[in-house]
Design a protein around this motif. Sequence first.
Motif, PDB file in Angstrom:
ATOM      1  N   GLY A   5      -5.697   4.643  -0.232  1.00 44.20           N
ATOM      2  CA  GLY A   5      -4.864   3.532  -0.679  1.00 44.20           C
ATOM      3  C   GLY A   5      -5.238   2.193  -0.082  1.00 44.20           C
TER       4      GLY A   5
ATOM      5  N   CYS B 217       0.829  -1.205   0.000  1.00 42.91           N
ATOM      6  CA  CYS B 217       0.000   0.000   0.000  1.00 42.91           C
ATOM      7  C   CYS B 217       0.863   1.254   0.000  1.00 42.91           C
ATOM      8  CB  CYS B 217      -0.906   0.004   1.226  1.00 42.91           C
ATOM      9  SG  CYS B 217      -2.616  -0.171   0.795  1.00 42.91           S
TER      10      CYS B 217
ATOM     11  N   ALA C 141      -0.395   3.376  -4.389  1.00 42.56           N
ATOM     12  CA  ALA C 141      -1.802   3.087  -4.099  1.00 42.56           C
ATOM     13  C   ALA C 141      -2.597   4.316  -3.727  1.00 42.56           C
ATOM     14  CB  ALA C 141      -1.885   2.062  -2.960  1.00 42.56           C
TER      15      ALA C 141
ATOM     16  N   ASP D  19      -8.627   1.017  -1.391  1.00 36.80           N
ATOM     17  CA  ASP D  19      -8.513   0.576  -2.776  1.00 36.80           C
ATOM     18  C   ASP D  19      -7.787  -0.761  -2.873  1.00 36.80           C
ATOM     19  OD1 ASP D  19      -8.832   1.058  -5.620  1.00 36.80           O
ATOM     20  OD2 ASP D  19      -6.674   1.387  -5.666  1.00 36.80           O
ATOM     21  N   ALA D  20      -6.766  -0.958  -2.042  1.00 36.84           N
ATOM     22  CA  ALA D  20      -6.022  -2.218  -2.072  1.00 36.84           C
ATOM     23  C   ALA D  20      -6.911  -3.388  -1.659  1.00 36.84           C
ATOM     24  CB  ALA D  20      -4.806  -2.122  -1.159  1.00 36.84           C
TER      25      ALA D  20
END
Length: 686
Positions: A221, A210, A215, A224-225
């Motif tokens: 981040g 991350c 990211a 989203d990861a």
Amino acid sequence: MESAGEGRVTFDWQSVVYRDFDVDLDEPGSRSGAALDALLDDLGVPEGEGWALVGAWAEQLSRALAAGVPALLRRLAHPDVAVRRMVPVVLAYAAAPADVIVPAIREHSLHAPDPAVRLGLLVVLGRYADRPAVRAQLRRCLRGEPADALGAALGLLLRPAPRPGGASAVVGSGATSTTDGAGPVEDAVVEALALCGGEAGAALGELAWCDPEWAGAVPYGPVDAVDSWLVGTPEVRSRWLTLMLAALGDGRLDAVAARVLVEAADRLYAADSTRYACHAAAVGALLDHPDPAVRRAAASTNYLQACGSYLDALAVAASGPAARRDPEVAQAALARLARRGDRRCLPGLRERVAAGTAGAELLRPAAALAEYLWPAIRERLAQDLPAAEVNALLTGTQQWRGGGPAVPEVVAALERLSRRVDATVSGDPHARPEFIELEAASAACAFLRRWGLDDARALAVLRRVAVGADPETGLAAIRALMGQNTSTDTTTRSSTRSSTRSSTHSSTRSSRHSSTDSLTDAAADSADSAAGEMASQVIPLLLNVLARRHRPGRVAGRRGWRFDDNACGWLGELGPRAGAAAPALRGMRDDPAEAGALRVAAADALWYITGDATGAVPVLRHFANPGTASATAATIVTGRAPVANEGGVDAALLARAQDALRRIEREIAAAGPGDEGDDDRPAPTG
């Protein structure tokens, strides 16, 4: 790779490539790259020892793993926290016997002081979650600190990516649909995944998976990861998304994560609009969120707008107090409603047209509602508007049906625009009118070409504009009078017209005969008469443009293309009907003092009008020679600077001449002997 005395340890590059990092395999960020370099330096791994087949980042990870598991575990006590945080990332790709790695990882995961290190080690333990003791520890950690809970959830869900030749290796495909092989993913696991937006996400954001440079910053981040890891398990993703949208809605989750969640809901709905319709209402509710960033993210969808509950929320956002509070969201809502043909957008659209804030991007999607909006458009066009607004209204309605009643308003707008443009040019021939004024005038001419050629006043105004002070608006008016269903831009490249004209010379003699296959003789005569009448009107106008080429002032339009070049090309489009222009074109073609671009354009046009290959080919060969084109670029000053390559060659002129020459030679070869000159053409009046 082997680690002495500890069984075989191999590098799981598939999980690096297909599960955790971008397939480009660059380092995920300078922070992570520096941390891995520091770890490698501390380990003393020699250069060149690594998996070099799938990218630099994977190679560096594999080099660290080559130092052996014990050496890596000792670095968990390194004084540099960046080095300690890199160790779990490396160990996550160590395919090692359980008895070599599991005991030490379990111990460190319980007692490491840094939450980010503990989280990473729990992800490493997930490789061995089929062992009861490991699985039990991971499940206990689900009830621990937030970072431990998130790490345990990821460990239970993430599996090594499949080997080549096995199942499809895509992001998320390593996740399993069960926590222990005996049932669906437990709620506790999904709830732990939903911690990624808080302090657990901050811990994940400290690891290379991350890296903010790759990211995005926390919490975007980490959210989203986690979402990307869940793509391959849509049911789990949906359950996680339900919790995340609820947290976003009540303010527990930062607004910066809204875009990730709305996109996830949008894609789930696109995949299965029945199973995942539940998210449409949740995203719709966000349109009334107090944070404008959340509202705007909720309005930026591609697929949810097909769902009734989301459309209802859009209708609320598009009008009334909600629209006044956030005009940007209201506009996005109006566009989506309009695209669906939903009449609830009509009041908002009419209001924006009346206020002068209806841009082309808002009007284009409303084509299905044109009949309800033309009255408002006409009322607005009747006023003396800025050129930008005229252009927006006309380009936004370009594909609408039923524009005929608006012809009087557009004619008046064109008159106003042409007066402004001509006033600028008349005061100073070298003055350049405002770009947007030229755009708006061109749009008005295009509108009249489609809807106004049966209107006497429209024709009269187009003829006046065609001989006005500004040749660019004049060409736009001429194009409208030609009535061709082609580009309205007066600066269209001549090369794009070649396909339209390419068959004119070879089909002229048979066109009358083939027309009678589908039309009566009377209809064919009428069509020929109309075409001839049109040609008789526009030929003098185009010759007038060419006659003005040596006067002071601009010689090229707003996009860089020469007026005389366009005039020649359009005469060529008329084919044999433009025979009256042939003498003037021959003079331009054969005069060495004329610009090379004009000579090539005239030669090309004459080929279509007269079939005069004997006159066209020598000129075209002259300018199709790179040496000639180079000299031309160096010695001839034109209104449009040549686009020269490193050798000083005018690339545009060279390409134009070569293209025309190839076309003519190919058509001559196809026609056979005896088709090279004027005598093989019907008379221009025929």
